[in-house]
Design a protein around this motif. Structure first.
Motif, PDB file in Angstrom:
ATOM      1  N   ILE A   1       0.794  -1.284   0.000  1.00  0.00           N
ATOM      2  CA  ILE A   1       0.067  -0.004   0.105  1.00  0.00           C
ATOM      3  C   ILE A   1       0.879   1.271   0.052  1.00  0.00           C
ATOM      4  O   ILE A   1       0.630   2.188  -0.818  1.00  0.00           O
ATOM      5  CB  ILE A   1      -1.072   0.117   1.087  1.00  0.00           C
ATOM      6  N   LEU A   2       2.024   1.281   0.897  1.00  0.00           N
ATOM      7  CA  LEU A   2       2.520   2.494   1.086  1.00  0.00           C
ATOM      8  C   LEU A   2       3.358   2.938  -0.494  1.00  0.00           C
ATOM      9  O   LEU A   2       3.234   4.335  -0.657  1.00  0.00           O
ATOM     10  CB  LEU A   2       3.741   2.300   1.944  1.00  0.00           C
ATOM     11  N   PRO A   3       4.021   2.233  -1.325  1.00  0.00           N
ATOM     12  CA  PRO A   3       4.414   2.521  -2.480  1.00  0.00           C
ATOM     13  C   PRO A   3       3.343   3.188  -3.481  1.00  0.00           C
ATOM     14  O   PRO A   3       3.612   4.174  -3.872  1.00  0.00           O
ATOM     15  CB  PRO A   3       5.122   1.277  -3.104  1.00  0.00           C
TER      16      PRO A   3
ATOM     17  N   PHE B   1       2.717   6.807  -2.057  1.00  0.00           N
ATOM     18  CA  PHE B   1       4.097   7.654  -2.550  1.00  0.00           C
ATOM     19  C   PHE B   1       4.231   7.476  -3.914  1.00  0.00           C
ATOM     20  O   PHE B   1       4.474   8.898  -4.531  1.00  0.00           O
ATOM     21  CB  PHE B   1       5.368   7.126  -1.998  1.00  0.00           C
ATOM     22  N   HIS B   2       3.870   6.886  -4.923  1.00  0.00           N
ATOM     23  CA  HIS B   2       3.949   6.854  -6.229  1.00  0.00           C
ATOM     24  C   HIS B   2       2.912   7.877  -6.654  1.00  0.00           C
ATOM     25  O   HIS B   2       3.020   8.443  -7.806  1.00  0.00           O
ATOM     26  CB  HIS B   2       3.674   5.613  -6.966  1.00  0.00           C
ATOM     27  N   LEU B   3       1.683   7.998  -6.060  1.00  0.00           N
ATOM     28  CA  LEU B   3       0.562   9.055  -6.408  1.00  0.00           C
ATOM     29  C   LEU B   3       1.248  10.385  -6.657  1.00  0.00           C
ATOM     30  O   LEU B   3       0.756  11.212  -7.297  1.00  0.00           O
ATOM     31  CB  LEU B   3      -0.533   8.919  -5.467  1.00  0.00           C
ATOM     32  N   ILE B   4       2.170  10.729  -5.651  1.00  0.00           N
ATOM     33  CA  ILE B   4       2.711  11.972  -5.416  1.00  0.00           C
ATOM     34  C   ILE B   4       4.110  12.133  -6.251  1.00  0.00           C
ATOM     35  O   ILE B   4       4.759  13.074  -6.106  1.00  0.00           O
ATOM     36  CB  ILE B   4       2.731  12.642  -4.081  1.00  0.00           C
ATOM     37  N   GLY B   5       4.602  11.039  -6.927  1.00  0.00           N
ATOM     38  CA  GLY B   5       5.785  10.805  -7.729  1.00  0.00           C
ATOM     39  C   GLY B   5       7.135  10.677  -7.048  1.00  0.00           C
ATOM     40  O   GLY B   5       7.992  11.215  -7.169  1.00  0.00           O
ATOM     41  N   ALA B   6       6.730  10.244  -5.564  1.00  0.00           N
ATOM     42  CA  ALA B   6       7.833  10.308  -4.480  1.00  0.00           C
ATOM     43  C   ALA B   6       8.274   8.872  -4.261  1.00  0.00           C
ATOM     44  O   ALA B   6       9.202   8.683  -3.202  1.00  0.00           O
ATOM     45  CB  ALA B   6       7.354  11.143  -3.363  1.00  0.00           C
TER      46      ALA B   6
END
Length: 178
Positions: free
Chosen positions: A21-23, A26-31
């Motif tokens: 879930i965490l990735p 974080f990928h939603l905001i490009g981080a």
């Protein structure tokens, strides 16, 4: 199966779920590549539940993520991450739970050891894939790009483990039965 073993299995499953879930968050905001969100639950798993559980969490999480979301790509990145994250989980658990080292020493040594394993695995798998991989790519990926994630892990992971120990959600290594 005893209560402690059940607790470890459930905790490991929770860490795997967080690692999926965490990735995504974080990928939603490009981080994602900057904050290394999959590393956090794997390190937590090893520190909280011991090396066998950390190793399993580290090996399974990138594979499941690759199959379920396509991230990371299965080969060569995902395959190299299996070895890297398995090393994080195993080393953090061995150092903290088995050898009862300081939590910060255990975490930092596991982070360094996992990066060495990552470099070796990446050199092999990227080579097999015919992709460029060398010392500069390794150093940039392992230490420069992920520096915010490294800092985040050093700040957050020990605090979470200490809070879980103090609240008796998990046992402290000093209180474990030998």
């Amino acid at each position: 199966m005893n209560h402690s073993q059940t607790k470890n299995l459930v905790g490991t499953a929770l860490c795997i779920a967080l690692g999926l879930i965490l990735p995504q968050v974080f990928h939603l905001i490009g981080a994602g590549p900057v904050f290394l969100p999959m590393h956090i639950p794997v390190l937590l798993c090893g520190l909280c539940f011991g090396w066998p559980f950390g190793l399993i969490c580290g090996a399974v999480t990138p594979l499941l993520s690759s199959v379920m979301t396509g991230m990371p790509p299965l080969f060569p990145t995902g395959t190299a991450m299996v070895f890297e994250l398995a090393a994080y989980g195993a080393l953090s658990g061995l150092l903290y739970r088995k050898f009862r080292q300081n939590i910060y020493l255990s975490l930092i040594a596991a982070m360094l050891g996992g990066r060495v394993v990552s470099g070796l695995a990446s050199a092999i798998f990227y080579g097999v894939a015919g992709k460029a991989y060398g010392l500069q790519i390794f150093l940039t990926g392992a230490f420069v790009t992920g520096l915010p994630g490294i800092i985040l892990q050093i700040l957050i992971v020990p605090v979470l483990v200490i809070v879980l120990e103090k609240s008796r959600v998990i046992s402290s290594p000093g209180l474990m039965k030998v």
